[in-house]
Design an enzyme around this catalytic site. Structure first.
Site, short mmCIF file in Angstrom:
data_model
loop_
_atom_site.label_atom_id
_atom_site.label_comp_id
_atom_site.label_asym_id
_atom_site.label_seq_id
_atom_site.Cartn_x
_atom_site.Cartn_y
_atom_site.Cartn_z
N LYS A 89 0.85 -1.19 0.00
CA LYS A 89 0.00 0.00 0.00
C LYS A 89 0.89 1.24 0.00
O LYS A 89 1.72 1.42 0.87
CB LYS A 89 -0.90 0.01 1.24
CG LYS A 89 -1.78 1.25 1.33
CD LYS A 89 -2.85 1.08 2.39
CE LYS A 89 -2.50 1.69 3.73
NZ LYS A 89 -2.63 3.15 3.78
N ASP A 116 -3.33 4.16 -2.34
CA ASP A 116 -4.31 4.63 -1.35
C ASP A 116 -4.28 6.15 -1.28
O ASP A 116 -3.78 6.73 -0.32
CB ASP A 116 -3.93 3.99 0.01
CG ASP A 116 -4.86 4.39 1.13
OD1 ASP A 116 -6.01 4.77 0.86
OD2 ASP A 116 -4.42 4.33 2.31
N LYS A 118 -7.19 8.02 -2.05
CA LYS A 118 -8.56 8.45 -1.70
C LYS A 118 -9.02 9.69 -2.47
O LYS A 118 -9.25 10.76 -1.89
CB LYS A 118 -8.66 8.73 -0.19
CG LYS A 118 -8.28 7.53 0.67
CD LYS A 118 -8.52 7.81 2.15
CE LYS A 118 -8.12 6.67 3.05
NZ LYS A 118 -6.66 6.48 3.15
N PHE A 119 -9.19 9.52 -3.77
CA PHE A 119 -9.62 10.64 -4.62
C PHE A 119 -11.02 11.12 -4.23
O PHE A 119 -11.92 10.31 -3.97
CB PHE A 119 -9.64 10.24 -6.09
CG PHE A 119 -8.31 9.74 -6.61
CD1 PHE A 119 -7.12 10.38 -6.25
CD2 PHE A 119 -8.25 8.64 -7.46
CE1 PHE A 119 -5.90 9.93 -6.73
CE2 PHE A 119 -7.03 8.18 -7.95
CZ PHE A 119 -5.85 8.83 -7.58
N ASP A 121 -13.41 14.36 -5.71
CA ASP A 121 -13.55 15.60 -6.47
C ASP A 121 -14.77 15.45 -7.39
O ASP A 121 -15.49 14.47 -7.29
CB ASP A 121 -12.25 15.87 -7.26
CG ASP A 121 -11.97 17.36 -7.40
OD1 ASP A 121 -12.88 18.09 -7.85
OD2 ASP A 121 -10.85 17.79 -7.06
N ILE A 122 -14.96 16.39 -8.30
CA ILE A 122 -16.05 16.25 -9.25
C ILE A 122 -15.77 15.04 -10.14
O ILE A 122 -14.61 14.62 -10.26
CB ILE A 122 -16.24 17.54 -10.10
CG1 ILE A 122 -14.95 17.89 -10.84
CG2 ILE A 122 -16.69 18.70 -9.22
CD1 ILE A 122 -15.11 19.00 -11.86
N ASN A 124 -15.38 14.43 -13.29
CA ASN A 124 -14.35 14.50 -14.32
C ASN A 124 -12.93 14.45 -13.72
O ASN A 124 -12.09 13.67 -14.18
CB ASN A 124 -14.52 15.78 -15.15
CG ASN A 124 -13.63 15.77 -16.36
OD1 ASN A 124 -13.75 14.89 -17.22
ND2 ASN A 124 -12.71 16.70 -16.42
N THR A 175 -12.44 6.10 9.79
CA THR A 175 -12.60 5.65 11.18
C THR A 175 -12.33 6.77 12.18
O THR A 175 -12.65 6.65 13.35
CB THR A 175 -11.67 4.47 11.51
OG1 THR A 175 -10.44 4.68 10.84
CG2 THR A 175 -12.28 3.17 11.08
N ARG A 237 -4.50 -7.43 13.34
CA ARG A 237 -3.39 -7.60 14.27
C ARG A 237 -3.21 -9.08 14.60
O ARG A 237 -4.12 -9.71 15.17
CB ARG A 237 -3.68 -6.85 15.59
CG ARG A 237 -3.55 -5.34 15.48
CD ARG A 237 -2.11 -4.96 15.22
NE ARG A 237 -1.91 -3.52 15.08
CZ ARG A 237 -1.91 -2.86 13.92
NH1 ARG A 237 -2.14 -3.51 12.78
NH2 ARG A 237 -1.67 -1.57 13.87
N GLN A 246 -4.93 0.95 16.91
CA GLN A 246 -6.11 0.30 16.32
C GLN A 246 -6.98 -0.23 17.46
O GLN A 246 -6.47 -0.80 18.42
CB GLN A 246 -5.69 -0.86 15.41
CG GLN A 246 -4.88 -0.44 14.20
CD GLN A 246 -5.73 0.15 13.08
OE1 GLN A 246 -6.93 0.41 13.27
NE2 GLN A 246 -5.13 0.39 11.94
N ARG A 267 2.22 -1.75 10.91
CA ARG A 267 3.23 -1.83 11.96
C ARG A 267 3.58 -3.23 12.45
O ARG A 267 4.75 -3.47 12.76
CB ARG A 267 2.82 -0.89 13.11
CG ARG A 267 3.03 0.57 12.72
CD ARG A 267 2.23 1.51 13.56
NE ARG A 267 0.79 1.40 13.29
CZ ARG A 267 -0.13 2.11 13.92
NH1 ARG A 267 0.23 2.97 14.86
NH2 ARG A 267 -1.41 1.97 13.61
#
Ligand code: C5P
Length: 284
Positions: A89, A116, A118-119, A121-122, A124, A175, A237, A246, A267
């Site tokens: 990731k 990762d 995380k887009f 937006d509009i 397009n 989260t 974990r 976490q 981790r």
């Protein structure tokens, strides 16, 4: 023999079906035959990747996290982990600090990438960002489901057309939000869990491949969205590791039993004294 896949062409000369990229895919630089074998398998329904998730090897389900701010640290970790990890990731921290180099570096080593970023937006703008991810031939990338159905529909459609090998994933509710934050922000009667489930449904209806979710929600999401709907789960974990920050955690074995397809583990592996051994213990 008959084949409906657009990537199969029957070559009279060789008297057999061969894989060939469409012009769209060639433009994306996807002319590696392995990729096309994979595309074709998926189109022929032979892929074990999603629908027969139970048959996926453990190593294909493990996503090790490269939360570093320099390429030096990331490279050192990837070298240390060697063959024990195939899928990494790359989040905002490493992607931005490395000016995108992290993705090329991993792909050149033959590793797979969960981008990762995380887009949100509009439609397009998000779609153009998503097509970047598809052109890099990353295994999966994500958008915020709160960007809406129109956005997700277009992302899913265009990414699928360009590179059906890249999984389109949405983040539902981060989260870091509490019930109160959600009530305040959305003025909604729905609980945090109900809202997350509702957005998972919208993600599915938009044609996206799956969501990032807690291992505690994966089963319910599969029940509502179907078994093929991919669940990517942090908060894993192993019994022998520390929980860190976490809270709602599961062990890898529990997670697999509870409908998690991909296990995001940071981790416990990267913070271990011997990361390679830790990754191997997770997979064992
Ligand atoms: O070190 P750890 O295993 O907790 O790393 C989990 C990774 O998954 C981190 O990159 C973290 O930011 C990310 N993540 C998470 N919980 C979420 C969403 C993402 O832990 N709900």
């Amino acid at each position: 023999a008959h084949c409906t896949s657009p990537n199969f062409k029957h070559k009279q000369k060789y008297k057999q079906w061969v894989y060939a990229p469409t012009p769209h895919q060639r433009y994306a630089g996807l002319n590696n035959s392995n990729i096309f074998i994979d595309f074709s398998r998926r189109q022929l329904g032979l892929s074990v990747q999603r629908s027969k998730g139970g048959k996926m090897k453990a190593i294909d389900r493990l996503i090790a996290v490269l939360d570093f701010s320099t390429m030096e640290e990331a490279k050192k970790m990837v070298e240390t982990l060697g063959d024990s990890v195939k899928l990494y990731k790359v989040g905002l921290e490493l992607f931005l600090n490395s000016k995108g180099e992290a993705v090329d570096y991993l792909k050149n080593l033959g590793k797979e990438v969960f981008l990762d970023l995380k887009f949100h937006d509009i439609p397009n703008t998000t779609t153009m960002a998503s097509l970047f991810a598809a052109r890099q031939n990353v295994k999966m990338f994500n958008v915020h489901a709160s960007g809406g159905k129109k956005m997700m529909e277009r992302v899913a459609k265009e990414v699928k057309a360009l590179n059906p090998n890249t999984l389109t994933i949405a983040v539902t509710i981060l989260t870091s939000f509490s019930e109160d934050d959600i009530a305040d922000l959305f003025k909604s009667e729905l609980s945090l869990k109900e809202l997350a489930m509702h957005w998972a449904k919208l993600t599915k209806e938009s044609g996206m491949n799956g969501v990032v979710c807690s291992p505690w929600e994966a089963k319910a999401i599969k029940e509502v969205c179907g078994n093929d709907f991919v669940t990517v789960t942090p908060g894993i974990r192993p019994a022998w590791s520390a929980a860190n920050d976490q809270t709602r955690i599961m062990t890898p074995a529990e997670a697999l039993q509870n409908g998690c397809d991909y296990l995001v583990i940071g981790r416990p592996i990267t913070g271990a004294e011997n990361p390679k051994e830790a990754a191997e213990r997770v997979l064992a």
